[in-house]
Scaffold this motif. Structure first.
Motif, PDB file in Angstrom:
ATOM      1  N   ALA A 167       0.620  -1.310  -0.046  1.00  0.00           N
ATOM      2  CA  ALA A 167      -0.027  -0.018  -0.024  1.00  0.00           C
ATOM      3  C   ALA A 167       0.830   1.236   0.012  1.00  0.00           C
ATOM      4  CB  ALA A 167      -0.961   0.110   1.345  1.00  0.00           C
ATOM      5  N   LEU A 168       2.194   1.125   0.505  1.00  0.00           N
ATOM      6  CA  LEU A 168       2.610   2.403   0.600  1.00  0.00           C
ATOM      7  C   LEU A 168       3.991   2.598  -0.387  1.00  0.00           C
ATOM      8  CD1 LEU A 168       3.604   2.427   4.561  1.00  0.00           C
ATOM      9  CD2 LEU A 168       1.733   3.205   3.212  1.00  0.00           C
ATOM     10  N   ASN A 169       4.267   1.360  -1.108  1.00  0.00           N
ATOM     11  CA  ASN A 169       5.470   1.188  -2.103  1.00  0.00           C
ATOM     12  C   ASN A 169       5.302   0.530  -3.269  1.00  0.00           C
ATOM     13  OD1 ASN A 169       8.147   2.413  -0.029  1.00  0.00           O
ATOM     14  ND2 ASN A 169       6.520   1.053   1.056  1.00  0.00           N
ATOM     15  N   GLU A 170       5.808   1.011  -4.256  1.00  0.00           N
ATOM     16  CA  GLU A 170       5.759   0.394  -5.605  1.00  0.00           C
ATOM     17  C   GLU A 170       6.325  -1.070  -5.357  1.00  0.00           C
ATOM     18  OE1 GLU A 170       7.641   2.246  -8.771  1.00  0.00           O
ATOM     19  OE2 GLU A 170       6.510   4.016  -8.593  1.00  0.00           O
ATOM     20  N   THR A 171       5.587  -2.107  -5.854  1.00  0.00           N
ATOM     21  CA  THR A 171       5.954  -3.564  -5.977  1.00  0.00           C
ATOM     22  C   THR A 171       7.140  -3.741  -6.863  1.00  0.00           C
ATOM     23  OG1 THR A 171       3.641  -4.239  -5.568  1.00  0.00           O
ATOM     24  CG2 THR A 171       5.309  -5.879  -6.317  1.00  0.00           C
ATOM     25  N   GLY A 172       8.157  -4.052  -6.130  1.00  0.00           N
ATOM     26  CA  GLY A 172       9.723  -4.430  -6.919  1.00  0.00           C
ATOM     27  C   GLY A 172       9.913  -5.847  -7.009  1.00  0.00           C
ATOM     28  N   GLN A 173      10.904  -6.303  -7.646  1.00  0.00           N
ATOM     29  CA  GLN A 173      11.105  -7.487  -7.833  1.00  0.00           C
ATOM     30  C   GLN A 173      12.318  -7.904  -6.975  1.00  0.00           C
ATOM     31  OE1 GLN A 173       9.754 -10.137  -9.305  1.00  0.00           O
ATOM     32  NE2 GLN A 173       7.959  -8.822  -9.719  1.00  0.00           N
ATOM     33  N   PRO A 174      12.284  -8.770  -6.258  1.00  0.00           N
ATOM     34  CA  PRO A 174      13.617  -8.876  -5.175  1.00  0.00           C
ATOM     35  C   PRO A 174      14.783  -9.538  -6.066  1.00  0.00           C
ATOM     36  CG  PRO A 174      11.907 -10.773  -4.803  1.00  0.00           C
ATOM     37  CD  PRO A 174      11.213  -9.753  -5.646  1.00  0.00           C
ATOM     38  N   PHE A 175      16.003  -9.575  -5.666  1.00  0.00           N
ATOM     39  CA  PHE A 175      17.023 -10.068  -6.382  1.00  0.00           C
ATOM     40  C   PHE A 175      17.503 -11.492  -5.934  1.00  0.00           C
ATOM     41  CE2 PHE A 175      21.698 -10.492  -6.521  1.00  0.00           C
ATOM     42  CZ  PHE A 175      21.966 -10.554  -7.512  1.00  0.00           C
ATOM     43  N   PHE A 176      17.627 -12.529  -6.681  1.00  0.00           N
ATOM     44  CA  PHE A 176      18.056 -13.824  -6.043  1.00  0.00           C
ATOM     45  C   PHE A 176      19.471 -13.620  -5.854  1.00  0.00           C
ATOM     46  CE2 PHE A 176      18.985 -18.368  -7.012  1.00  0.00           C
ATOM     47  CZ  PHE A 176      18.719 -18.813  -5.797  1.00  0.00           C
ATOM     48  N   THR A 177      19.947 -13.959  -4.698  1.00  0.00           N
ATOM     49  CA  THR A 177      21.512 -13.785  -4.423  1.00  0.00           C
ATOM     50  C   THR A 177      22.155 -15.156  -5.109  1.00  0.00           C
ATOM     51  OG1 THR A 177      21.221 -14.941  -2.389  1.00  0.00           O
ATOM     52  CG2 THR A 177      20.825 -12.648  -2.375  1.00  0.00           C
ATOM     53  N   ARG A 178      21.709 -16.069  -5.568  1.00  0.00           N
ATOM     54  CA  ARG A 178      22.126 -17.136  -5.935  1.00  0.00           C
ATOM     55  C   ARG A 178      22.583 -18.070  -4.766  1.00  0.00           C
ATOM     56  NH1 ARG A 178      25.015 -16.047 -11.928  1.00  0.00           N
ATOM     57  NH2 ARG A 178      23.190 -15.551 -13.058  1.00  0.00           N
ATOM     58  N   GLN A 179      21.853 -17.992  -3.685  1.00  0.00           N
ATOM     59  CA  GLN A 179      22.146 -18.611  -2.600  1.00  0.00           C
ATOM     60  C   GLN A 179      20.890 -19.278  -1.957  1.00  0.00           C
ATOM     61  OE1 GLN A 179      25.512 -16.728   0.313  1.00  0.00           O
ATOM     62  NE2 GLN A 179      24.304 -15.116  -0.553  1.00  0.00           N
ATOM     63  N   VAL A 180      21.073 -20.421  -1.385  1.00  0.00           N
ATOM     64  CA  VAL A 180      19.801 -21.153  -0.877  1.00  0.00           C
ATOM     65  C   VAL A 180      20.321 -21.571   0.642  1.00  0.00           C
ATOM     66  CG1 VAL A 180      18.788 -22.075  -3.075  1.00  0.00           C
ATOM     67  CG2 VAL A 180      20.374 -23.581  -1.797  1.00  0.00           C
ATOM     68  N   ALA A 181      19.339 -21.591   1.281  1.00  0.00           N
ATOM     69  CA  ALA A 181      19.793 -22.323   2.655  1.00  0.00           C
ATOM     70  C   ALA A 181      18.653 -23.294   3.166  1.00  0.00           C
ATOM     71  CB  ALA A 181      19.378 -21.080   3.830  1.00  0.00           C
ATOM     72  N   TRP A 182      18.987 -24.170   3.839  1.00  0.00           N
ATOM     73  CA  TRP A 182      18.416 -25.218   4.549  1.00  0.00           C
ATOM     74  C   TRP A 182      18.389 -24.982   6.111  1.00  0.00           C
ATOM     75  CZ3 TRP A 182      21.517 -26.507   0.531  1.00  0.00           C
ATOM     76  CH2 TRP A 182      21.084 -27.427  -0.557  1.00  0.00           C
ATOM     77  N   ARG A 183      17.266 -25.337   6.640  1.00  0.00           N
ATOM     78  CA  ARG A 183      17.104 -25.211   8.354  1.00  0.00           C
ATOM     79  C   ARG A 183      16.724 -26.502   8.690  1.00  0.00           C
ATOM     80  NH1 ARG A 183      16.692 -20.483  11.391  1.00  0.00           N
ATOM     81  NH2 ARG A 183      16.395 -18.338  10.185  1.00  0.00           N
TER      82      ARG A 183
END
Length: 392
Positions: A167-183
């Motif tokens: 509601a407050l900001n334009e919707t932008g596309q996040p940048f994939f860091t080419r990293q994944v993580a397991w928990r």
């Protein structure tokens, strides 16, 4: 100034939303928290509460309760991945003795905050899925069941995919860091000590630390790769994929990985800090305002800081909510942005490959021998910051 005249709606019953509810209700406001889940809970994840976060919990008289059910961190140890050989030990007891770092099960912190919120008189409404937020002229929260609610102030503490942020900001596309993580969380059969141990390998690293009474070990395994993965850490994965990805890790790391029965995998995306944290009587808090990568362990701690500063700003200018929210953003945005940037830069240090790997590890060892205090204190600007005493 009292907040008794304010009716406040908070979207999201995570760490930031519940902490803000406690702060604001105790200052006299009437607070309602909207949570889309059927219960207020978090499962299957550990986190680190660093001294800057503990300062807020202390000010809320919740620090002792958290400490009783958590492990106090005694050291951070960097190790090689293949055999687990020690590269650098940062002794927190010796060189940061006046500060307190804790390893916490996320579910325990959520329970503590939820109990404090209810004890203060906060109304928590479950199964409330928010579809959109209107900011003007008075905030309105539209729910999936067709109902509407709002109040004098709406706070979006609804995480990465915040409707309030939309509601407050334009919707932008996040940048994939080419990293994944397991928990994953595994039993502590090997008497894993109260230390954060980081096993560093080429293009990947594994972090392990104990939880609760020391009977559990929390694992976070990060790997560089080109393949995209879903964002959000609730997506299950086959533990065999985790073990295959970290097959070159030996010693204690390999033993811990062999114990994994359930794990979650998610992609690490870089989101910009929101340009606008407020408009009219709508404000953002926590990940909704400043999503951060996990490499400085500051997501939950920043949310705690936000909650406290927002409460102070509203108390100082309770008669002018837009001015109070502007003050809140001014106090928080620069610090949050700096920490988000630091987290984004931190992972590569654990992922070095030949020929840089060996000399870099020797430099770390030398620094640990010659200037241990300096090594421990390099992030004092994060950990020694106390928003309950400072402006910001």
């Amino acid at each position: 100034m009292t907040l008794k005249h304010l009716n406040i709606t908070i979207i999201g019953a995570g760490i930031g939303g519940l902490a803000a509810a406690v702060v604001l209700q105790r200052k006299g406001a009437q607070v309602t928290v909207l949570e889309q889940a059927e219960v207020v809970s978090e499962v299957g994840a550990g986190l680190q509460i660093t001294p800057n976060g503990m300062a807020v919990l202390s000010a809320l008289d919740l620090a002792d309760e958290l400490a009783w059910g958590a492990q106090r961190a005694r050291a951070v140890v960097l190790r090689g991945h293949r055999h687990g050989n020690e590269v650098l030990r940062l002794d927190l007891d010796q060189y940061a003795g006046d500060l307190r770092y804790y390893f916490v099960h996320r579910a325990d912190l959520i329970r503590i905050l939820a109990d404090a919120a209810r004890d203060a008189g906060v109304q928590v409404r479950l199964l409330q899925k928010v579809e959109r937020v209107e900011t003007c002229p008075k905030p309105v929260v539209h729910l999936a069941n067709g109902a509407q609610c709002g109040g004098d102030l709406v706070i979006g503490a609804d995480g990465l995919h915040s409707q309030a942020r939309r509601a407050l900001n334009e919707t932008g596309q996040p940048f994939f860091t080419r990293q994944v993580a397991w928990r994953a969380i595994v039993p502590n059969h090997s008497k894993f000590p109260a230390e954060a141990q980081v096993f560093m390998g080429p293009g990947q690293h594994l972090v392990a630390y104990p939880l609760r009474d020391g009977s559990l070990v929390n694992l976070i395994a990060v790997q560089e790769r080109r393949a995209w993965a879903e964002e959000g850490w609730h997506f299950p994965d086959d533990p065999s994929n985790l073990r295959a990805a970290f097959a070159s890790f030996g010693g204690e790391a390999q033993y811990l990985l062999s114990q994994v029965e359930n794990c979650a995998l998610w992609g690490l995306f870089r989101h910009p800090v929101a340009s606008h944290w407020h408009q009219g009587a709508v404000a953002l808090l926590g990940d909704a305002a400043h999503p951060t990568l996990p490499f400085m362990a500051q997501g939950g701690n920043l949310a705690l800081e936000d909650a406290w500063v927002l409460g102070e700003a509203l108390e100082e200018q309770a008669q002018d909510i837009p001015a109070a929210l502007a003050r809140y953003q001014d106090r928080r945005r620069m610090r949050a942005s700096k920490i988000v940037d630091a987290a984004s830069r931190n992972a590569w240090k654990y992922h070095l490959r030949a020929p840089l790997r060996w000399p870099a590890h020797q430099i770390l060892k030398l620094g640990g021998h010659l200037a241990p205090q300096r090594m421990v204190g390099q992030f004092d600007w994060i950990y020694r910051h106390d928003v309950t005493r400072a402006q910001g």
